[in-house]
Design an enzyme around this catalytic site. Structure first.
Site, PDB file in Angstrom:
ATOM      1  N   ARG A  98       0.846  -1.188   0.000  1.00  0.00           N
ATOM      2  CA  ARG A  98       0.000   0.000   0.000  1.00  0.00           C
ATOM      3  C   ARG A  98       0.882   1.240   0.000  1.00  0.00           C
ATOM      4  NH1 ARG A  98      -1.790  -3.764   3.667  1.00  0.00           N
ATOM      5  NH2 ARG A  98      -3.869  -4.625   3.281  1.00  0.00           N
ATOM      6  N   LYS A 122      -1.230  -3.804   8.585  1.00  0.00           N
ATOM      7  CA  LYS A 122      -2.210  -3.328   9.557  1.00  0.00           C
ATOM      8  C   LYS A 122      -2.141  -4.105  10.868  1.00  0.00           C
ATOM      9  CE  LYS A 122      -5.470  -1.805   5.978  1.00  0.00           C
ATOM     10  NZ  LYS A 122      -6.821  -1.992   5.378  1.00  0.00           N
ATOM     11  N   HIS A 172      -2.911   2.893  -5.810  1.00  0.00           N
ATOM     12  CA  HIS A 172      -3.518   1.575  -5.617  1.00  0.00           C
ATOM     13  C   HIS A 172      -3.635   0.808  -6.932  1.00  0.00           C
ATOM     14  CE1 HIS A 172      -4.746  -0.083  -1.816  1.00  0.00           C
ATOM     15  NE2 HIS A 172      -5.732  -0.759  -2.385  1.00  0.00           N
ATOM     16  N   ARG A 175      -0.780  -1.419  -7.137  1.00  0.00           N
ATOM     17  CA  ARG A 175      -0.953  -2.550  -6.213  1.00  0.00           C
ATOM     18  C   ARG A 175      -1.847  -3.613  -6.859  1.00  0.00           C
ATOM     19  NH1 ARG A 175      -1.161  -4.359  -0.840  1.00  0.00           N
ATOM     20  NH2 ARG A 175      -3.196  -5.005  -0.071  1.00  0.00           N
ATOM     21  N   HIS A 198      -3.423  -9.517   2.843  1.00  0.00           N
ATOM     22  CA  HIS A 198      -4.863  -9.689   3.008  1.00  0.00           C
ATOM     23  C   HIS A 198      -5.145 -10.657   4.151  1.00  0.00           C
ATOM     24  CE1 HIS A 198      -5.714  -8.541  -1.472  1.00  0.00           C
ATOM     25  NE2 HIS A 198      -5.646  -7.484  -0.681  1.00  0.00           N
ATOM     26  N   TYR A 207      -9.119 -10.913  -7.801  1.00  0.00           N
ATOM     27  CA  TYR A 207      -8.227 -10.817  -8.962  1.00  0.00           C
ATOM     28  C   TYR A 207      -8.457 -11.975  -9.922  1.00  0.00           C
ATOM     29  CZ  TYR A 207      -6.048  -7.249  -6.138  1.00  0.00           C
ATOM     30  OH  TYR A 207      -5.843  -6.121  -5.383  1.00  0.00           O
TER      31      TYR A 207
END
Length: 245
Positions: A98, A122, A172, A175, A198, A207
């Site tokens: 990111r 995160k 993004h 990405r 993820h 995807y």
């Protein structure tokens, strides 16, 4: 009350607000009341039982291989800024991290000898390999301090216009392109999930749908008899997707 919040939800829809906007509004209310409960200022959460709208997940936009190459060619590597800009774009595409993770990289996060970086996501850190072309520099602005998200967004838009690329590009987009191109070239979903950071494999599976859509578009445009049986083929692909293929 729950009735008030339900009426608010319906009013937003009547005003023409999208399902995503209504869902965000309800999520904000639920968080507010949850906080009020924790502070002892509200006995219950009236928003808890209000169902959110079903949000149709849009397929991400990606660049073609040619567009990626064209974008990466734009920064002129003749001075520090040129090398920095090229490397930031290269690393973003090379790793799929990111933009917030990109601009947060520190010297200790990058192992140039072994060719990988450690990305603090995160909830946990992850190791992502770097191909040789991406190992060049770290990223500061012209004042010698860490670049901001807005600064990098402007950089991307500048090189998009310079390259004459019509596809709308955001940080993004690179990405998404990273993940889609890996999948196109045979990488497995679990590996892509790990590199993307993820938490849920369903975020990565989008995807697969994107690649299938591109395949169908190409088939429909190129096959002389495609229009005769395209609906049947789409049904078959959807069935396979539902079964996890």
């Amino acid at each position: 009350t729950s009735e008030c919040i339900e009426a608010y939800r319906k009013q937003l829809l009547k005003m023409g607000k999208s399902a995503a906007t209504v869902t965000r509004a309800l999520a904000s209310l639920k968080c507010l009341y949850r906080w009020l409960q924790q502070k002892g200022r509200c006995p219950e959460n009236p928003a808890k039982g209000v169902k959110a709208e079903k949000v149709e997940r849009k397929l991400p936009q990606i660049l073609s291989n040619q567009e990626v190459e064209l974008l990466l060619e734009q920064p002129r590597c003749v001075d520090d800024k040129g090398f920095r800009d090229h490397t930031m774009l290269e690393v973003l595409y090379a790793t799929g991290i990111r933009v917030s993770e990109l601009i947060s990289l520190n010297l200790d996060d990058v192992n140039l000898t072994s060719g990988y970086l450690v990305c603090m996501g995160k909830k946990k850190s992850r190791i992502i390999p770097l191909y040789p072309g991406a190992i060049r520099a770290l990223f500061v602005n012209m004042n010698g301090v860490r670049m901001s998200r807005q600064g990098f967004w402007k950089l991307v838009k500048y090189y998009q216009e310079k390259a004459g690329i019509q596809t709308e590009i955001t940080p993004h987009t690179l990405r998404h392109s990273f993940a889609a191109h890996l999948l196109q070239n045979g990488a497995d979903l679990r590996s892509i999930q790990e590199m993307m950071g993820h938490a849920d494999i369903s975020s990565t599976q989008i995807y697969t749908k994107l690649i299938n859509q591109h395949l169908m578009d190409g088939y429909q445009k190129a096959h002389p008899r495609a229009t005769e049986n395209i609906d049947e083929i789409i049904d078959i692909i959807r069935t396979l997707e539902e079964k996890g293929y």
